[in-house]
Design a protein around this motif. Structure first.
Motif, PDB file in Angstrom:
ATOM      1  N   ASP A   1      -3.508  -2.579  -2.978  1.00 44.82           N
ATOM      2  CA  ASP A   1      -4.267  -1.848  -1.968  1.00 44.82           C
ATOM      3  C   ASP A   1      -5.636  -1.379  -2.440  1.00 44.82           C
ATOM      4  OD1 ASP A   1      -3.457   0.150  -3.708  1.00 44.82           O
ATOM      5  OD2 ASP A   1      -2.008   1.034  -2.333  1.00 44.82           O
TER       6      ASP A   1
ATOM      7  N   PRO B   1       1.688   8.775   6.809  1.00 42.03           N
ATOM      8  CA  PRO B   1       1.687   7.367   7.208  1.00 42.03           C
ATOM      9  C   PRO B   1       0.276   6.797   7.288  1.00 42.03           C
ATOM     10  CG  PRO B   1       3.241   8.603   8.547  1.00 42.03           C
ATOM     11  CD  PRO B   1       2.486   9.617   7.733  1.00 42.03           C
ATOM     12  N   LEU B   2       0.127   5.595   6.782  1.00 42.55           N
ATOM     13  CA  LEU B   2      -1.177   4.938   6.790  1.00 42.55           C
ATOM     14  C   LEU B   2      -1.549   4.504   8.208  1.00 42.55           C
ATOM     15  CD1 LEU B   2      -0.814   2.687   3.602  1.00 42.55           C
ATOM     16  CD2 LEU B   2      -1.954   4.911   3.794  1.00 42.55           C
TER      17      LEU B   2
ATOM     18  N   ALA C   1       0.827  -1.204   0.000  1.00 41.05           N
ATOM     19  CA  ALA C   1       0.000   0.000   0.000  1.00 41.05           C
ATOM     20  C   ALA C   1       0.862   1.255   0.000  1.00 41.05           C
ATOM     21  CB  ALA C   1      -0.915   0.009   1.234  1.00 41.05           C
ATOM     22  N   ARG C   2       0.345   2.279  -0.671  1.00 42.79           N
ATOM     23  CA  ARG C   2       0.964   3.611  -0.629  1.00 42.79           C
ATOM     24  C   ARG C   2      -0.120   4.632  -0.957  1.00 42.79           C
ATOM     25  NH1 ARG C   2       5.435   6.862  -0.678  1.00 42.79           N
ATOM     26  NH2 ARG C   2       5.372   8.602  -2.153  1.00 42.79           N
TER      27      ARG C   2
ATOM     28  N   ARG D   1       5.606  -0.223   8.345  1.00 43.17           N
ATOM     29  CA  ARG D   1       5.988   0.867   7.451  1.00 43.17           C
ATOM     30  C   ARG D   1       7.417   0.655   6.988  1.00 43.17           C
ATOM     31  NH1 ARG D   1       4.674   6.134   5.893  1.00 43.17           N
ATOM     32  NH2 ARG D   1       6.352   7.683   5.968  1.00 43.17           N
TER      33      ARG D   1
ATOM     34  N   LEU E   1       0.107  -3.589  10.699  1.00 45.82           N
ATOM     35  CA  LEU E   1       0.639  -2.634   9.730  1.00 45.82           C
ATOM     36  C   LEU E   1       2.121  -2.419   9.995  1.00 45.82           C
ATOM     37  CD1 LEU E   1       0.210  -0.333   7.555  1.00 45.82           C
ATOM     38  CD2 LEU E   1      -0.270   1.183   9.497  1.00 45.82           C
TER      39      LEU E   1
ATOM     40  N   GLN F   1      -5.088   5.531   2.020  1.00 47.48           N
ATOM     41  CA  GLN F   1      -5.906   5.621   3.223  1.00 47.48           C
ATOM     42  C   GLN F   1      -7.401   5.585   2.919  1.00 47.48           C
ATOM     43  OE1 GLN F   1      -4.358   5.743   6.453  1.00 47.48           O
ATOM     44  NE2 GLN F   1      -6.429   5.030   6.884  1.00 47.48           N
TER      45      GLN F   1
ATOM     46  N   LEU G   1      -8.168   1.737   2.279  1.00 43.16           N
ATOM     47  CA  LEU G   1      -7.532   0.687   3.059  1.00 43.16           C
ATOM     48  C   LEU G   1      -8.525  -0.059   3.936  1.00 43.16           C
ATOM     49  CD1 LEU G   1      -4.835  -0.646   3.645  1.00 43.16           C
ATOM     50  CD2 LEU G   1      -4.450   1.028   5.463  1.00 43.16           C
TER      51      LEU G   1
ATOM     52  N   ASP H   1       3.121  -0.417   4.383  1.00 40.49           N
ATOM     53  CA  ASP H   1       3.051   0.976   3.947  1.00 40.49           C
ATOM     54  C   ASP H   1       4.377   1.328   3.276  1.00 40.49           C
ATOM     55  OD1 ASP H   1       2.898   3.695   3.607  1.00 40.49           O
ATOM     56  OD2 ASP H   1       2.528   4.175   5.714  1.00 40.49           O
ATOM     57  N   ASP H   2       4.327   1.527   1.966  1.00 39.13           N
ATOM     58  CA  ASP H   2       5.543   1.834   1.199  1.00 39.13           C
ATOM     59  C   ASP H   2       5.892   3.308   1.333  1.00 39.13           C
ATOM     60  OD1 ASP H   2       7.711   1.631  -0.506  1.00 39.13           O
ATOM     61  OD2 ASP H   2       6.489   1.759  -2.328  1.00 39.13           O
TER      62      ASP H   2
ATOM     63  N   SER I   1       4.331   5.982   2.586  1.00 41.48           N
ATOM     64  CA  SER I   1       3.359   6.988   2.166  1.00 41.48           C
ATOM     65  C   SER I   1       3.725   8.343   2.760  1.00 41.48           C
ATOM     66  CB  SER I   1       1.954   6.605   2.625  1.00 41.48           C
ATOM     67  OG  SER I   1       1.557   5.370   2.071  1.00 41.48           O
TER      68      SER I   1
END
Length: 425
Positions: free
Chosen positions: A258, A215-216, A176-177, A230, A228, A180, A183, A209-210, A212
């Motif tokens: 995602d 941050p997710l 994911a990136r 990161r 999760l 939000q 998600l 989380d790539d 983001s």
């Protein structure tokens, strides 16, 4: 997948009674199974052969002696070069315990040994030992997964899958990136699909989380199996999947983008196939696009039951020419379900931004003896949304990166099939 397997020419199915096979399987607690082909070579050696990377067996001194892939290639290579024929018998056995036969699936009269090896994922070639690159291996084998179809029909799976007490543990990796807005729907669909699994089936969901810009965050109220992480730096889609795999632990891994949401029966339908074949990739056969604000339907996605034509899967490689586009057409939908040995091979580490990591991964897996199988009975909903950031600049950069990645993909196809990824950038 068809419930009526299409057997190769000259192969005759046994009259299997699913209830009897099911009862024999139940006595061993529904342990994972494997399909092997029993042959007697001209030298008198009795073998139960499995695919590359799996354990085959040689009869000797009243027991079955395990053989690695190198030993199998040595023993069968001489017979293949001599043009030997065998009378194969296809068996469904307990994984790692070939003496216990759950049921007989098929048999054939005199058949070329290299054709029999091809059923299991070995390259069908007179000089298989000389095939070293991913591309060469692909050009020398097919993706006809009729053995898996026969095994599933013999046990009346996946329809009976709901009656199993447990399935192989499943890890779901969500890369994911900037996601939000979607998600919660993606992770929520994973939780709902996990609730449809047999009650004692272990599962987990790792959201990566790539890095983001913001941050997710996971929504509240999720079960403890969802977590999760990161990334410490940008690793892009393939790298995020590799990180999630490193942090997961179960024998089957679902890699999912995602912006995708699983149908409720997704995990069950995929997992039952991995219970019967230890070197497998499955992909969903249905996909439906949803508007960003639309509710997720409580049904299967509309659309084709199998993307393209099922022949696209079964005939892969049989024309003697395999290019990246053909590999992409098998898996280019954003979800890949892989057995752990394949998942640990990982995705190419050198693709930046938007890249053909799915097709390249599938090509590598196929070259190692895996089969890529469509699952028509389930699918995905794709949620459309706008990522954060400057879309014009992002798209221009993504386009340039994609062109560069296509050049890298050609190098990966010509790199050695065995071993890890060669970093070609």
């Amino acid at each position: 997948m068809s419930t009526n397997p299409v057997f190769p020419r000259g192969v005759r199915p046994f009259a299997v009674q699913p209830s009897a096979a099911w009862d024999r399987w139940a006595r061993h607690g529904f342990a994972p199974l494997d399909v092997v082909v029993e042959v007697v070579l001209g030298s008198g050696q009795l073998m139960r052969l499995a695919g590359p990377g799996r354990c085959s067996w040689l009869a000797g001194h009243g027991r079955w002696i395990p053989m690695g892939s190198g030993a199998v290639e040595s023993v069968t290579g001489r017979a293949v070069r001599a043009g030997e024929t065998v009378r194969p018998r296809v068996l469904l056995v307990l994984r790692d315990n070939p003496q216990y036969v759950v049921t007989e699936l098929a048999w054939a009269s005199d058949t070329a040994l290299d054709e029999v090896l091809g059923w299991l994922g070995w390259p069908v070639a007179r000089e298989a030992a000389g095939l070293v690159s991913v591309r060469e291996r692909l050009q020398a084998r097919s993706n006809d997964y009729w053995l898996l179809e026969a095994a599933m029909a013999a046990l009346e799976l996946p329809e009976a899958g709901r009656d199993l007490p447990v399935l192989p543990g499943i890890s779901v990796v969500v890369s994911a990136r900037g996601a939000q807005s979607v998600l919660a729907g993606t992770v929520g669909s994973v939780v709902e699909a996990a609730e449809r699994l047999p009650g004692r089936t272990p599962w987990e969901c790792v959201v990566v989380d790539d890095l983001s810009e913001a941050p997710l965050r996971l929504p509240a109220g999720l079960p403890p199996q969802v977590r999760l992480v990161r990334a410490a730096e940008r690793v892009y889609r393939g790298g995020a999947r590799n990180l999630g795999q490193e942090l997961s632990s179960h024998p089957v891994t679902v890699f999912i983008d995602d912006d995708l949401q699983m149908a409720p029966n997704y995990l069950l339908q995929h997992a039952v196939r991995h219970l019967l074949w230890p070197n497998l990739i499955t992909v969903s056969g249905r996909e439906e696009y949803l508007e960003p604000a639309a509710a997720t339907p409580q049904r299967l996605p509309y659309g084709k039951q199998v993307p393209g034509d099922v022949g696209q899967f079964r005939d892969f490689g049989t024309e003697g020419r395999v290019d990246p586009r053909e590999a992409y057409e098998l898996v280019g939908r954003g979800d890949i379900v892989a057995s752990r040995p394949l998942a640990e091979v990982g995705f190419p580490p050198d693709y930046v931004a938007y890249g053909p990591e799915d097709g390249t991964f599938a090509a590598k897996a196929l070259s190692l003896g895996a089969f890529v199988v469509p699952v028509a009975e389930t699918g995905l909903f794709r949620r459309g949304y706008r990522r954060t950031g400057n879309l014009v600049a992002q798209d221009a950069a993504r386009t340039a990166a994609f062109v560069a990645n296509l050049e890298l993909q050609e190098r990966h196809f010509d790199a050695p099939a065995d071993g890890g990824w060669a970093v070609t950038r």
